[in-house]
Design a protein around this motif. Structure first.
Motif, PDB file in Angstrom:
ATOM      1  N   LYS A   1       0.845  -1.189   0.000  1.00 61.24           N
ATOM      2  CA  LYS A   1       0.000   0.000   0.000  1.00 61.24           C
ATOM      3  C   LYS A   1       0.883   1.242   0.000  1.00 61.24           C
ATOM      4  CE  LYS A   1      -4.150  -1.858   2.257  1.00 61.24           C
ATOM      5  NZ  LYS A   1      -5.194  -1.577   3.287  1.00 61.24           N
ATOM      6  N   ALA A   2       0.264   2.383  -0.309  1.00 60.48           N
ATOM      7  CA  ALA A   2       0.992   3.647  -0.385  1.00 60.48           C
ATOM      8  C   ALA A   2       1.083   4.290   0.998  1.00 60.48           C
ATOM      9  CB  ALA A   2       0.308   4.591  -1.358  1.00 60.48           C
ATOM     10  N   LEU A   3       2.291   4.672   1.379  1.00 61.00           N
ATOM     11  CA  LEU A   3       2.509   5.421   2.619  1.00 61.00           C
ATOM     12  C   LEU A   3       2.252   6.887   2.311  1.00 61.00           C
ATOM     13  CD1 LEU A   3       3.378   5.682   5.547  1.00 61.00           C
ATOM     14  CD2 LEU A   3       5.759   5.712   4.775  1.00 61.00           C
ATOM     15  N   ILE A   4       0.992   7.238   2.411  1.00 60.85           N
ATOM     16  CA  ILE A   4       0.540   8.555   1.981  1.00 60.85           C
ATOM     17  C   ILE A   4      -0.674   8.914   2.823  1.00 60.85           C
ATOM     18  CG2 ILE A   4      -1.126   7.775   0.223  1.00 60.85           C
ATOM     19  CD1 ILE A   4       0.097   9.872  -1.666  1.00 60.85           C
TER      20      ILE A   4
ATOM     21  N   VAL B   1      -1.296   2.468   7.159  1.00 62.54           N
ATOM     22  CA  VAL B   1      -0.594   1.355   6.525  1.00 62.54           C
ATOM     23  C   VAL B   1       0.653   0.895   7.277  1.00 62.54           C
ATOM     24  CG1 VAL B   1      -1.462   1.995   4.253  1.00 62.54           C
ATOM     25  CG2 VAL B   1       0.740   2.916   5.032  1.00 62.54           C
ATOM     26  N   LEU B   2       1.020   1.577   8.355  1.00 65.89           N
ATOM     27  CA  LEU B   2       2.164   1.147   9.152  1.00 65.89           C
ATOM     28  C   LEU B   2       1.682   0.450  10.416  1.00 65.89           C
ATOM     29  CD1 LEU B   2       4.529   4.267   8.945  1.00 65.89           C
ATOM     30  CD2 LEU B   2       4.692   2.135   7.639  1.00 65.89           C
ATOM     31  N   HIS B   3       2.431  -0.540  10.856  1.00 67.46           N
ATOM     32  CA  HIS B   3       2.124  -1.254  12.092  1.00 67.46           C
ATOM     33  C   HIS B   3       2.967  -0.685  13.234  1.00 67.46           C
ATOM     34  CE1 HIS B   3      -0.163  -4.345   9.966  1.00 67.46           C
ATOM     35  NE2 HIS B   3       0.813  -4.380   9.074  1.00 67.46           N
ATOM     36  N   PRO B   4       2.431  -0.647  14.446  1.00 65.45           N
ATOM     37  CA  PRO B   4       3.220  -0.133  15.570  1.00 65.45           C
ATOM     38  C   PRO B   4       4.341  -1.085  15.967  1.00 65.45           C
ATOM     39  CG  PRO B   4       1.124  -1.007  16.343  1.00 65.45           C
ATOM     40  CD  PRO B   4       1.068  -1.038  14.845  1.00 65.45           C
TER      41      PRO B   4
END
Length: 235
Positions: free
Chosen positions: A118-121, A135-138
């Motif tokens: 996915k796009a980091l946007i 889209v980021l996981h902790p």
């Protein structure tokens, strides 16, 4: 003779029980490895598995090392693989994700299926930000396959800065991420939610050549035909 027979029979049953227990454990391990659930083993009564002296085994996706991405979590800049957007009209967030999936097909093998990217946007209006479709996981480490550099997120699923440079290149990348505060927020400069190729509006960008790469703190016109890339992550 009867005693010898009974003793041999008892020994055989014991060995069969141990073999069955071990075989069942291994089968369960294989079948359940995608569920990432803990298995507690009571060693106060070690039947069959006593020789292993295990107290607890955590079965996680991808083996014994936990990974929310289904394997190695990955980040890359599409521009490092020659994949750039023609303008700020990405087709919305869905189009940005599709672009990253296409760019991911250019990665070396071993980094998952392109459909996992996915796009980091970010996008204003609650379409994609820290609390919407993020889209980021902790607490997760991401690898850049271009140079094998890594970067980790904090408990709020934001990258921890400052760090060394994650990327090797110096290219402009669409982001609409305002990372000037303690919490990332979506910038209103997002090319009308990534649907415009005109000027105005404009789009906030990142830069691969700086430490805080998600936010250059500058904008580019949405009709920028110099072509900008995207940051893409394996989700």
């Amino acid at each position: 003779m009867d005693q010898n027979y009974d003793r041999a029979k008892s020994e055989m049953q014991k060995k069969f029980s141990e073999y069955f227990s071990i075989s069942f454990f291994l089968l369960f391990f294989i079948l359940d490895c995608n569920n990432a659930k803990p298995i507690n083993i009571d060693t106060s009564s070690p039947v069959g598995l006593g020789a292993f002296a295990l107290e607890e085994i955590i079965v996680t996706q991808g083996g014994l090392a936990s990974s929310p991405c289904g394997g190695q979590c990955v980040i890359f800049a599409s521009s490092e693989y020659g994949s750039k957007t023609p303008s700020g009209n990405l087709g919305g967030i869905v189009g940005a994700d599709t672009f990253c999936q296409s760019a991911a097909s250019l990665l070396p093998s071993g980094f998952g299926d392109p459909s996992e990217y996915k796009a980091l946007i970010m996008s204003s209006g609650g379409i994609r930000d820290l609390t919407h479709d993020w889209v980021l996981h902790p607490n997760t480490t991401y690898l850049n396959p271009e140079n094998n550099n890594t970067i980790s997120t904090d408990s709020n699923a934001m990258f921890q800065f400052p760090i060394g440079n994650t990327f090797s290149s110096n290219t402009n990348v669409w982001s609409a991420i305002d990372a000037t505060g303690t919490t990332w927020v979506a910038s209103s400069d997002d090319c009308a939610n990534w649907t415009s190729s005109s000027f105005p509006p404009s789009g906030r960008t990142g830069w691969t050549g700086i430490v805080r790469f998600v936010d250059l703190q500058g904008n580019s016109s949405c009709n920028n035909f110099n072509s900008l890339g995207l940051f893409c992550v394996r989700f």
